[in-house]
Enzyme design. Structure first.
Site, PDB file in Angstrom:
ATOM      1  CB  CYS A 106      -0.935   0.112   1.093  1.00 42.18           C
ATOM      2  SG  CYS A 106      -2.054  -1.487   1.211  1.00 42.18           S
TER       3      CYS A 106
ATOM      4  CG  HIS B 235      -3.442   3.258   1.852  1.00 44.32           C
ATOM      5  ND1 HIS B 235      -3.766   3.031   0.817  1.00 44.32           N
ATOM      6  CD2 HIS B 235      -3.397   2.266   2.849  1.00 44.32           C
ATOM      7  CE1 HIS B 235      -4.125   1.435   1.056  1.00 44.32           C
ATOM      8  NE2 HIS B 235      -4.027   1.329   2.215  1.00 44.32           N
TER       9      HIS B 235
ATOM     10  CG  ASN C   5      -6.829  -1.032   0.869  1.00 44.96           C
ATOM     11  OD1 ASN C   5      -6.076  -0.430   0.214  1.00 44.96           O
ATOM     12  ND2 ASN C   5      -6.305  -1.398   2.035  1.00 44.96           N
TER      13      ASN C   5
END
EC number: 2.3.1.180
Length: 325
Positions: free
Chosen positions: A113, A252, A282
């Site tokens: 990520c 993020h 996500n």
């Protein structure tokens, strides 16, 4: 003094949008359960013919069109992904070929990520050193291909997508003006001792299989809030700014609770956080450039705004980058 200036952004999503209600037809969950714990209402899932490479290519084309350039103007391509099309060659080289480019360096960065922050930091360093003058920096993922769809604690959290930046060298002529456009400061970190908290249980060298994503959600949450608030403070210190100077934070997009907690720890109102997790879920390395592109195109991020990018992912890896739009 060379600074890397952002001149174009782009993004791409798969065709299929999957709502929480649709997901609850095959997963033991509900729209209410997902919304309450994550803030997610839907996500996009890659279908046949859609891969990390095809999404990255579409996002890159959009970014180049936004910058008003062609692939012949690019001399570096860095692609952040944890879900490459193949073990090798690097998906970046496939994107290069699909765009019609050749000769210039193209490679993948794997930091999950945080991958886009690592890729952006790498490209920025190469531009500052004179190794490149104009770069495509892409985050692209098809996390749906590594999810355990029987694990409701993880499969509801993720989606697929891609985002891309074009950054180019600009000579500041001396000491850079803090009000001038460009990447001002970046910090990157890693702590491999926590790898068992967020990982994929497979790989070419260990099991010979791709594996599935596994996560200890509560522990990841705790580390994320602590690490992200710390790295944001580091970057602000490096750049000589304070939290109140930030116009926008593009975080993020893990889940809404992490975003809320990070904003509180920094003393920033949620109104300054760009939030797209509700519609995209996500998307790992794609989430920061995807969210930035959305906010720039809808008019929230304007030229001259001071913008903080931040992310944390498996590894653990984390980082932040401060730029003037």
């Amino acid at each position: 003094m060379i600074r890397s200036v952002l001149t174009g952004t782009g993004s791409a999503l798969p065709k299929r949008c999957v709502s929480n209600a649709e997901l609850s037809e095959t997963v033991d969950t509900s729209d209410e359960w997902i919304r309450e714990r994550t803030g997610i209402t839907q996500r996009y899932i890659a279908g046949e013919g859609e891969t990390t490479g095809t999404l990255a290519t579409d996002a890159a084309r959009a970014a180049m069109a936004d910058a008003g350039i062609a692939i012949d103007d690019i001399d570096l391509l860095v692609l952040a992904t944890a879900t490459p099309d193949n073990t090798f060659p690097a998906t970046a080289t496939q994107v290069q070929a699909a765009l019609g480019g050749r000769g210039f360096p193209a490679f993948d960065v794997a930091a999950v990520c945080s991958g886009f922050l690592y890729a952006l930091g790498t490209a920025d360093s190469m531009i500052r050193s004179g190794m490149a003058t104009r770069a495509l920096v892409i985050g692209s993922e098809t996390f749906s291909r590594i999810l355990d769809w029987d694990d409701r604690g993880t499969c509801v959290l993720f989606g697929d997508g891609a985002g891309a930046f074009v950054i180019e060298a600009r000579d500041m002529g001396g000491l850079p003006d803090p009000d001038a456009a460009g990447i001002i400061a970046t910090r990157l970190h890693a702590e491999g001792e926590h790898s068992e908290l967020l990982y994929v249980d497979g790989g070419p060298s260990s099991t010979g299989e791709v594996g599935k994503l596994r996560m200890m959600g509560r522990e990841v949450f705790r580390h994320a809030v602590t690490n992200l608030s710390a790295v944001l403070t580091e970057v602000l210190g490096d750049a000589g700014f304070e939290a109140g100077d930030i116009d926008w934070v593009v975080p993020h997009q893990a889940n809404s609770r992490i975003l809320d907690a990070t904003a509180r720890k920094l003393g920033l109102p949620m109104e300054r956080m760009v939030v797209t997790v509700d519609r995209h879920a996500n998307t790992s390395a794609a989430s920061v450039p995807l969210a930035y592109d959305v906010a720039r195109r809808d008019g929230r991020i304007k030229p001259g705004d001071l913008v903080m990018l931040e992310a944390m992912g498996g590894g653990f890896t984390w980082g932040a980058s401060l730029l003037r739009a």
